[in-house]
Design a protein around this motif. Structure first.
Motif, PDB file in Angstrom:
ATOM      1  N   ARG A 273       0.714  -0.144 -10.725  1.00 59.09           N
ATOM      2  CA  ARG A 273       1.629  -1.201 -10.299  1.00 59.09           C
ATOM      3  C   ARG A 273       2.663  -0.623  -9.338  1.00 59.09           C
ATOM      4  O   ARG A 273       3.252   0.433  -9.614  1.00 59.09           O
ATOM      5  CB  ARG A 273       2.338  -1.843 -11.492  1.00 59.09           C
ATOM      6  N   PRO A 274       2.898  -1.296  -8.221  1.00 62.17           N
ATOM      7  CA  PRO A 274       3.805  -0.733  -7.220  1.00 62.17           C
ATOM      8  C   PRO A 274       5.282  -0.842  -7.597  1.00 62.17           C
ATOM      9  O   PRO A 274       6.106  -0.067  -7.098  1.00 62.17           O
ATOM     10  CB  PRO A 274       3.503  -1.579  -5.979  1.00 62.17           C
ATOM     11  N   PHE A 275       5.643  -1.800  -8.468  1.00 59.27           N
ATOM     12  CA  PHE A 275       7.041  -1.985  -8.864  1.00 59.27           C
ATOM     13  C   PHE A 275       7.127  -2.099 -10.380  1.00 59.27           C
ATOM     14  O   PHE A 275       6.203  -2.594 -11.033  1.00 59.27           O
ATOM     15  CB  PHE A 275       7.625  -3.254  -8.233  1.00 59.27           C
ATOM     16  N   ALA A 276       8.266  -1.693 -10.933  1.00 56.23           N
ATOM     17  CA  ALA A 276       8.468  -1.811 -12.372  1.00 56.23           C
ATOM     18  C   ALA A 276       8.701  -3.268 -12.770  1.00 56.23           C
ATOM     19  O   ALA A 276       8.268  -3.704 -13.836  1.00 56.23           O
ATOM     20  CB  ALA A 276       9.663  -0.954 -12.794  1.00 56.23           C
ATOM     21  N   ALA A 277       9.357  -4.020 -11.908  1.00 56.86           N
ATOM     22  CA  ALA A 277       9.651  -5.427 -12.198  1.00 56.86           C
ATOM     23  C   ALA A 277       8.599  -6.334 -11.556  1.00 56.86           C
ATOM     24  O   ALA A 277       7.842  -5.918 -10.675  1.00 56.86           O
ATOM     25  CB  ALA A 277      11.039  -5.791 -11.670  1.00 56.86           C
ATOM     26  N   ASP A 278       8.566  -7.593 -12.019  1.00 58.86           N
ATOM     27  CA  ASP A 278       7.700  -8.604 -11.425  1.00 58.86           C
ATOM     28  C   ASP A 278       8.493  -9.445 -10.433  1.00 58.86           C
ATOM     29  O   ASP A 278       9.672  -9.750 -10.670  1.00 58.86           O
ATOM     30  CB  ASP A 278       7.123  -9.531 -12.508  1.00 58.86           C
ATOM     31  N   TYR A 279       7.833  -9.840  -9.341  1.00 59.10           N
ATOM     32  CA  TYR A 279       8.479 -10.665  -8.330  1.00 59.10           C
ATOM     33  C   TYR A 279       7.567 -11.840  -7.981  1.00 59.10           C
ATOM     34  O   TYR A 279       6.353 -11.759  -8.168  1.00 59.10           O
ATOM     35  CB  TYR A 279       8.782  -9.842  -7.078  1.00 59.10           C
ATOM     36  N   PRO A 280       8.123 -12.919  -7.449  1.00 64.03           N
ATOM     37  CA  PRO A 280       7.293 -14.100  -7.150  1.00 64.03           C
ATOM     38  C   PRO A 280       6.302 -13.888  -6.018  1.00 64.03           C
ATOM     39  O   PRO A 280       5.182 -14.405  -6.057  1.00 64.03           O
ATOM     40  CB  PRO A 280       8.330 -15.173  -6.780  1.00 64.03           C
ATOM     41  N   VAL A 281       6.696 -13.131  -4.987  1.00 59.03           N
ATOM     42  CA  VAL A 281       5.883 -12.988  -3.783  1.00 59.03           C
ATOM     43  C   VAL A 281       5.944 -11.550  -3.307  1.00 59.03           C
ATOM     44  O   VAL A 281       6.983 -10.883  -3.407  1.00 59.03           O
ATOM     45  CB  VAL A 281       6.398 -13.947  -2.670  1.00 59.03           C
ATOM     46  N   TYR A 282       4.813 -11.085  -2.764  1.00 56.40           N
ATOM     47  CA  TYR A 282       4.739  -9.742  -2.193  1.00 56.40           C
ATOM     48  C   TYR A 282       4.145  -9.828  -0.788  1.00 56.40           C
ATOM     49  O   TYR A 282       3.284 -10.666  -0.518  1.00 56.40           O
ATOM     50  CB  TYR A 282       3.860  -8.822  -3.049  1.00 56.40           C
ATOM     51  N   VAL A 283       4.587  -8.923   0.086  1.00 59.17           N
ATOM     52  CA  VAL A 283       4.016  -8.829   1.433  1.00 59.17           C
ATOM     53  C   VAL A 283       3.667  -7.372   1.706  1.00 59.17           C
ATOM     54  O   VAL A 283       4.494  -6.473   1.513  1.00 59.17           O
ATOM     55  CB  VAL A 283       4.993  -9.345   2.515  1.00 59.17           C
ATOM     56  N   LEU A 284       2.424  -7.163   2.131  1.00 59.50           N
ATOM     57  CA  LEU A 284       1.972  -5.849   2.581  1.00 59.50           C
ATOM     58  C   LEU A 284       1.991  -5.862   4.097  1.00 59.50           C
ATOM     59  O   LEU A 284       1.321  -6.682   4.730  1.00 59.50           O
ATOM     60  CB  LEU A 284       0.556  -5.573   2.069  1.00 59.50           C
ATOM     61  N   THR A 285       2.785  -4.999   4.690  1.00 57.22           N
ATOM     62  CA  THR A 285       2.914  -4.997   6.140  1.00 57.22           C
ATOM     63  C   THR A 285       2.776  -3.582   6.678  1.00 57.22           C
ATOM     64  O   THR A 285       3.106  -2.607   5.999  1.00 57.22           O
ATOM     65  CB  THR A 285       4.269  -5.599   6.585  1.00 57.22           C
ATOM     66  N   ASP A 286       2.257  -3.489   7.898  1.00 56.70           N
ATOM     67  CA  ASP A 286       2.257  -2.184   8.548  1.00 56.70           C
ATOM     68  C   ASP A 286       2.402  -2.330  10.048  1.00 56.70           C
ATOM     69  O   ASP A 286       2.298  -3.414  10.620  1.00 56.70           O
ATOM     70  CB  ASP A 286       1.050  -1.318   8.149  1.00 56.70           C
ATOM     71  N   MET A 287       2.704  -1.202  10.662  1.00 65.73           N
ATOM     72  CA  MET A 287       2.918  -1.120  12.103  1.00 65.73           C
ATOM     73  C   MET A 287       2.133   0.057  12.640  1.00 65.73           C
ATOM     74  O   MET A 287       2.269   1.181  12.146  1.00 65.73           O
ATOM     75  CB  MET A 287       4.414  -0.938  12.411  1.00 65.73           C
ATOM     76  N   HIS A 288       1.294  -0.188  13.646  1.00 60.28           N
ATOM     77  CA  HIS A 288       0.623   0.908  14.329  1.00 60.28           C
ATOM     78  C   HIS A 288       1.625   1.590  15.264  1.00 60.28           C
ATOM     79  O   HIS A 288       2.291   0.939  16.058  1.00 60.28           O
ATOM     80  CB  HIS A 288      -0.559   0.380  15.150  1.00 60.28           C
ATOM     81  N   CYS A 289       1.724   2.904  15.142  1.00 60.61           N
ATOM     82  CA  CYS A 289       2.775   3.657  15.829  1.00 60.61           C
ATOM     83  C   CYS A 289       2.237   4.453  17.005  1.00 60.61           C
ATOM     84  O   CYS A 289       1.141   5.025  16.934  1.00 60.61           O
ATOM     85  CB  CYS A 289       3.447   4.632  14.853  1.00 60.61           C
ATOM     86  N   GLY A 290       3.014   4.517  18.054  1.00 63.82           N
ATOM     87  CA  GLY A 290       2.697   5.390  19.187  1.00 63.82           C
ATOM     88  C   GLY A 290       3.423   6.719  19.084  1.00 63.82           C
ATOM     89  O   GLY A 290       2.911   7.755  19.493  1.00 63.82           O
ATOM     90  N   GLN A 291       4.644   6.686  18.550  1.00 56.37           N
ATOM     91  CA  GLN A 291       5.449   7.881  18.322  1.00 56.37           C
ATOM     92  C   GLN A 291       5.803   7.905  16.835  1.00 56.37           C
ATOM     93  O   GLN A 291       6.805   7.319  16.410  1.00 56.37           O
ATOM     94  CB  GLN A 291       6.720   7.837  19.181  1.00 56.37           C
ATOM     95  N   PRO A 292       4.967   8.537  16.015  1.00 58.37           N
ATOM     96  CA  PRO A 292       5.096   8.405  14.565  1.00 58.37           C
ATOM     97  C   PRO A 292       6.486   8.647  14.008  1.00 58.37           C
ATOM     98  O   PRO A 292       6.978   7.852  13.188  1.00 58.37           O
ATOM     99  CB  PRO A 292       4.092   9.437  14.036  1.00 58.37           C
ATOM    100  N   GLU A 293       7.161   9.726  14.412  1.00 54.06           N
ATOM    101  CA  GLU A 293       8.459  10.026  13.821  1.00 54.06           C
ATOM    102  C   GLU A 293       9.498   8.986  14.212  1.00 54.06           C
ATOM    103  O   GLU A 293      10.222   8.447  13.374  1.00 54.06           O
ATOM    104  CB  GLU A 293       8.911  11.429  14.244  1.00 54.06           C
ATOM    105  N   THR A 294       9.577   8.671  15.502  1.00 58.78           N
ATOM    106  CA  THR A 294      10.546   7.680  15.980  1.00 58.78           C
ATOM    107  C   THR A 294      10.236   6.300  15.427  1.00 58.78           C
ATOM    108  O   THR A 294      11.120   5.575  14.956  1.00 58.78           O
ATOM    109  CB  THR A 294      10.547   7.633  17.518  1.00 58.78           C
ATOM    110  N   ASP A 295       8.950   5.915  15.477  1.00 61.88           N
ATOM    111  CA  ASP A 295       8.558   4.581  15.032  1.00 61.88           C
ATOM    112  C   ASP A 295       8.695   4.431  13.516  1.00 61.88           C
ATOM    113  O   ASP A 295       9.010   3.342  13.024  1.00 61.88           O
ATOM    114  CB  ASP A 295       7.119   4.283  15.458  1.00 61.88           C
ATOM    115  N   ALA A 296       8.467   5.502  12.771  1.00 60.54           N
ATOM    116  CA  ALA A 296       8.641   5.437  11.325  1.00 60.54           C
ATOM    117  C   ALA A 296      10.098   5.129  10.980  1.00 60.54           C
ATOM    118  O   ALA A 296      10.389   4.352  10.055  1.00 60.54           O
ATOM    119  CB  ALA A 296       8.209   6.739  10.668  1.00 60.54           C
ATOM    120  N   ARG A 297      11.003   5.716  11.744  1.00 58.13           N
ATOM    121  CA  ARG A 297      12.426   5.439  11.503  1.00 58.13           C
ATOM    122  C   ARG A 297      12.755   3.991  11.864  1.00 58.13           C
ATOM    123  O   ARG A 297      13.529   3.330  11.155  1.00 58.13           O
ATOM    124  CB  ARG A 297      13.288   6.414  12.315  1.00 58.13           C
TER     125      ARG A 297
END
Length: 464
Positions: A273-297
């Protein structure tokens, strides 16, 4: 068809031309009898396994001359019965036409045969240093030809579009064996009507796709991924707008899961389980990065701002590829959920993005009011308006199934949506097509069918 074909004559002629290796008896391979849906079919007359476009063209010419019905098959991962054969029909399996013919980094294209598995093409392109943007949970089994024939959507539509948006050109074979070599490799080509769009999403009723030219994208240097918890859909919509603006449109996935889906997916697939608590809605999101360190920040800053704004209640940010894969395993665990919760009734609808929350609420209320004993799971792709609904352990009598479908499709129709966002119509949604298409539109589809397949041999009974 105007009359029943002489099936023994069809089989004799196919065997005489192609031999037993390419023409199998109908009961030789049970795996060709079903896809991932609940649709039931019959025993095919034969299973044809062509090795080339020319071979397929000759097979279709023989079948067409006899008025013999033909059902094209890809990886058989469909959920609407679009590739399920009827009794005495001929199956055409594209599994042997699976070559990755060329990866052209200069032009940004990959040319493949229709039977190539999606994951194999993805991996070959990745190894060459390019990204094939088409991606869906069935990647290991589905075939590119099936993706094109159903205009598959999947996880990356928000940034890269449906399969249609990745197709530059294709080759298709008509019912009479005519080959249309429309293997365009250019982004810009306005030389007349772009006929490839007749075959993308037409589920094999107009012709069989045999080869495809697909657009490639630069390979991301990294990916930032997070699963976030939210109070409701309105918060998810605000978060989506914020993420798109903050990341300059670089959001490459935005998958929503209501609580019931996440709970069942985690339990069924024995995931952490990703969280200890339960929540009504979850969103899985990601971003494809060109500059990993800068874009991660930038990605983390975007999340921090969303938490400060009150849209995001909690967030689990992947710190490694293994973390990202663990988060995606929740969303991609639907196949196991369908098996565990069978028999299920599966819906793949779309409505305008801003209306998803109220649409889901109305569907949920209809189902809880009519069938309080049944569990319904909701998830989908927020950025493109696509909502999936799985009703678990449904009764199998026709009246109950129809009533449950009306409870969902009736709401979708009220919002001007579609009965099929990405899975197609097949046989299971054929009776509901009029909820999304006008009589004039359906009549035009039938006119096209009659023009390209006058004997009606290609995938009869599907879609129209």
């Amino acid at each position: 068809m105007s009359h029943e074909p002489d099936r023994s004559a069809v089989l004799d002629e196919l065997r005489a031309v192609f031999g037993a290796d390419e023409v199998l008896a109908g009961d030789a391979s049970p795996r060709h009898l079903k896809d991932w849906s609940t649709a039931s079919g019959g025993t095919p007359l034969a299973i044809l396994r062509p090795r080339s476009t020319d071979g397929l063209a000759r097979m279709l010419a023989i079948c067409n001359a006899h008025g013999q019905a033909v059902v094209p098959q890809g990886g058989l991962t469909g959920l609407v019965g679009g590739a399920v054969p009827g009794e005495g029909q001929v199956v055409v399996s594209l599994e042997r036409m699976n070559a990755i013919e060329e990866i052209d980094l200069g032009s940004g294209t990959v040319t493949v045969q229709a039977g190539a598995p999606l994951q194999a093409v993805q991996e070959a392109c990745h190894e060459a240093g390019a990204l094939l943007a088409i991606d869906l949970g069935a990647r290991g089994s589905c075939q590119i030809g099936g993706n094109v024939s159903t205009n598959a959507g999947g996880n990356r539509v928000i940034r890269y579009g449906n399969t249609r948006d990745s197709v530059l050109g294709l080759e298709a074979v008509l019912a009479d064996g005519t080959v249309l070599p429309m293997m365009n490799r250019m982004v810009k080509n306005n030389a007349g009507v772009d006929l490839k769009h007749l075959f993308i999403g037409s589920e094999g009723v107009l012709g069989i796709v045999t080869r495809i030219v697909l657009k490639l994208h630069p390979l991301p240097r990294g990916t930032s991924t997070a699963l976030v918890a939210l109070a409701d859909f309105d918060a998810a919509l605000s978060f989506l707008r914020h993420a798109q603006q903050s990341l300059s449109g670089q959001v490459s996935a935005f998958e929503i899961m209501w609580r019931e889906y996440l709970d069942v997916a985690v339990a069924t697939n024995r995931l952490r389980r990703p969280f200890a608590a339960d929540y009504p809605v979850y969103v899985l999101t990601d971003m494809h990065c060109g500059q990993p360190e800068t874009d991660a920040r930038r990605f983390e800053t975007m999340l921090e701002q969303a938490i400060e704004a009150g849209w995001v209640l909690d967030a689990a940010v992947a710190q490694s590829m293994a973390d990202a894969e663990a988060l995606w395993a929740i969303r991609d665990g639907i196949a196991e959920v369908l098996r565990e919760q069978a028999p299920t009734l599966n819906f793949d609808v779309s409505v305008p993005v801003g209306r998803i929350g109220e649409c889901v609420a109305r569907m949920r209320a209809n189902l809880e009011r009519g069938w309080p004993q049944l569990q319904a799971l909701f998830f989908g792709h927020v950025g493109d308006g696509n909502v999936h609904v799985v009703v678990c352990k449904v009764p199998q009598d026709a009246d109950s199934l129809h009533a449950i479908e009306e409870a969902v499709y009736g709401v979708m129709r009220d919002y001007g949506g579609s009965v099929s966002a990405e899975h197609g119509i097949g046989v299971l949604k054929r009776d509901w097509l009029a909820y999304s298409r006008t009589p004039a539109e359906i009549a035009l589809m039938r006119t096209l069918k009659a023009a390209l397949d006058p004997r009606g041999i290609l995938n009869p009974g599907k879609m129209l």
